[in-house]
Design an enzyme around this catalytic site. Sequence first.
Site, PDB file in Angstrom:
ATOM      1  N   THR A   1       1.708  -0.044  -3.024  1.00  0.00           N
ATOM      2  CA  THR A   1       0.844  -0.873  -2.201  1.00  0.00           C
ATOM      3  C   THR A   1       1.608  -1.303  -0.954  1.00  0.00           C
ATOM      4  OG1 THR A   1       1.554  -2.903  -3.303  1.00  0.00           O
ATOM      5  CG2 THR A   1      -0.330  -1.739  -4.246  1.00  0.00           C
TER       6      THR A   1
ATOM      7  N   GLU B   1      -4.786   1.007  -5.875  1.00  0.00           N
ATOM      8  CA  GLU B   1      -4.927   0.852  -7.325  1.00  0.00           C
ATOM      9  C   GLU B   1      -6.148   1.581  -7.889  1.00  0.00           C
ATOM     10  OE1 GLU B   1      -2.704  -2.892  -5.968  1.00  0.00           O
ATOM     11  OE2 GLU B   1      -4.242  -1.554  -5.185  1.00  0.00           O
TER      12      GLU B   1
ATOM     13  N   LYS C   1     -12.119 -21.151   4.935  1.00  0.00           N
ATOM     14  CA  LYS C   1     -12.780 -22.223   4.194  1.00  0.00           C
ATOM     15  C   LYS C   1     -12.931 -23.442   5.100  1.00  0.00           C
ATOM     16  CE  LYS C   1     -11.082 -20.554  -0.238  1.00  0.00           C
ATOM     17  NZ  LYS C   1     -10.237 -20.796  -1.422  1.00  0.00           N
TER      18      LYS C   1
ATOM     19  N   TRP D   1     -17.329 -21.147   2.477  1.00  0.00           N
ATOM     20  CA  TRP D   1     -16.691 -19.906   2.888  1.00  0.00           C
ATOM     21  C   TRP D   1     -17.316 -19.350   4.155  1.00  0.00           C
ATOM     22  CZ3 TRP D   1     -16.419 -16.734  -2.323  1.00  0.00           C
ATOM     23  CH2 TRP D   1     -15.436 -17.302  -3.140  1.00  0.00           C
TER      24      TRP D   1
END
Length: 545
Positions: A188, A334, A443, A448
């Site tokens: 990653t 992944e 936020k 959100w």
Amino acid sequence: MNGLMMDFPLTITGIMQHANRVHGSKEVVSALREGDGYKVHRCTYGDLFKRAGQLANALQSLGVKQGDVLGTLAWNDYRHMEIYYAVCCSGAVVHTVNPRLFEEQLEYIVNHGEDQWLFIDLDFLPLIEKMQDRFPKIKGYILLCDAGTMPDTSLKNVYAYETLMADQPQSFAWPELDEKTASGICYTSGTTGNPKGVVYSHRSTVLISMTGATAPSIGLTEADVVLPVVPMFHVNAWNLPYTCPMVGAKLVLPGPFMGSGQVLAELMDQEKVTASAGVPTVWLGLLEYLRASDTKLATVNTLMVGGAATPKSLMEAFEKEQGIFMMQGWGMTETSPLGTMNGKSPEMDSLSGDEQYQLRLRVGRPTFGVEVRIVDTEGEELPWDGEAAGALQVRGPWICSEYLGIGKTDAHTADGWFDTGDIATVQPSGNVAITDRVKDVIKSGGEWISSNDLENAAVSHPEVAEAGAIGVYHPKWSERPLLCVVPAPGKSPSKESVLATVAEQVAKWWVPEDVVFVESLPHTATGKISKKDLREQFKDYQFPA
């Protein structure tokens, strides 16, 4: 009662043998650096697999054994393809190393992956020469060149690729491998902490290649000519080096010219490319070149895009100016990386133009083999109603069950799901929309705000080339959005016009508190906007009173 079917292992060797027998005459075209320009190298799958046999014999003569890890720092070209097949089909493991990572990350993943040999493109030789003392487990280096272009180097135990292979036989006794044998490693990007190693198996690679070839996914056939702009050092170039030989599609590899709109356009035109794959920044660069040169791509019908949210304006531009469909998908290292795809569908055909684009801005439905769910902060599953937003979790036969040398982490749930770190909504039909990364959500006042939506709205402004939205401290609301904008070449948009464009497309309280204009935005090694670096850049920023 069990079925009475043969127990036949799913291995990459099987892909190679099938492609060699059935599609051996199909071309593999590579753009190679030559002076200030490039030259085109041509071979067939049959030629490539013979040379893979030579390479496998050469590696055996060097003492490489099954299970050994061999690293690559290489571009998309025929030699890298040969390495893909020679290494993993002989039972060793290909570790594709992203050369764009910071030195500290490169040092970590080469050592953590326990690489024993490194294949190196000459472009990256100075970097590895400088770092060689930091790789204590490396036994030697193989430079991707011939004797005539072999440079003087300070590397120890170093070979020229072509010289190493020259006298080796083309046939190799490919071992019968268990389908669960490791085939490749990709780390990653390591935006937080050290990069994490994802280990792919032969079985997972074959399954995802088969699924990628189906119509609801990428839908490639023998009639296609495919140009993977996504690097082979990033999640196996979205598995196209395996899917294309499997179905018999001609493969066009851009070498070190993945960022050149001109070279990509020339390859697409000369080789009659039908489909290509890359991140949005690649397509922005290509579009700029096509506009500046007044070039029309006659044969390309599909651009596959992933890695970051695709702006509506980019989709509209390619469709209206070039007649090209941009097919958005979602995945990650992944997930090998195929997770969802948003291709043409009957549902899309029944919608009006604007409704179609709203659907196309979603990342599509899960491919067969991938299960998805969204959960709230308590881990309770949320409904697929297109409204509820929660953490996106996935599971399936090509999803990472644990990380190399680390095991399971907080991302691996107790009931067998992988938490992707994305926030998503899912329609009743299974169509997924990624609203943000968990760590990138803004936020404000406890609510959100999607940075993705703000960025997509901003780049719809005709004078905006790229935009990044981050949350910045606000004394009343805790955080408010700051929009960082890169003007289009030769343009000087006003702050007021950018905010007005955004205000037309999002809720009033989402509209950014301020806009700053920058020459460029920081990007990760895989081409995404680096919100971490952007937040660091503006950590001391204060909104106007």
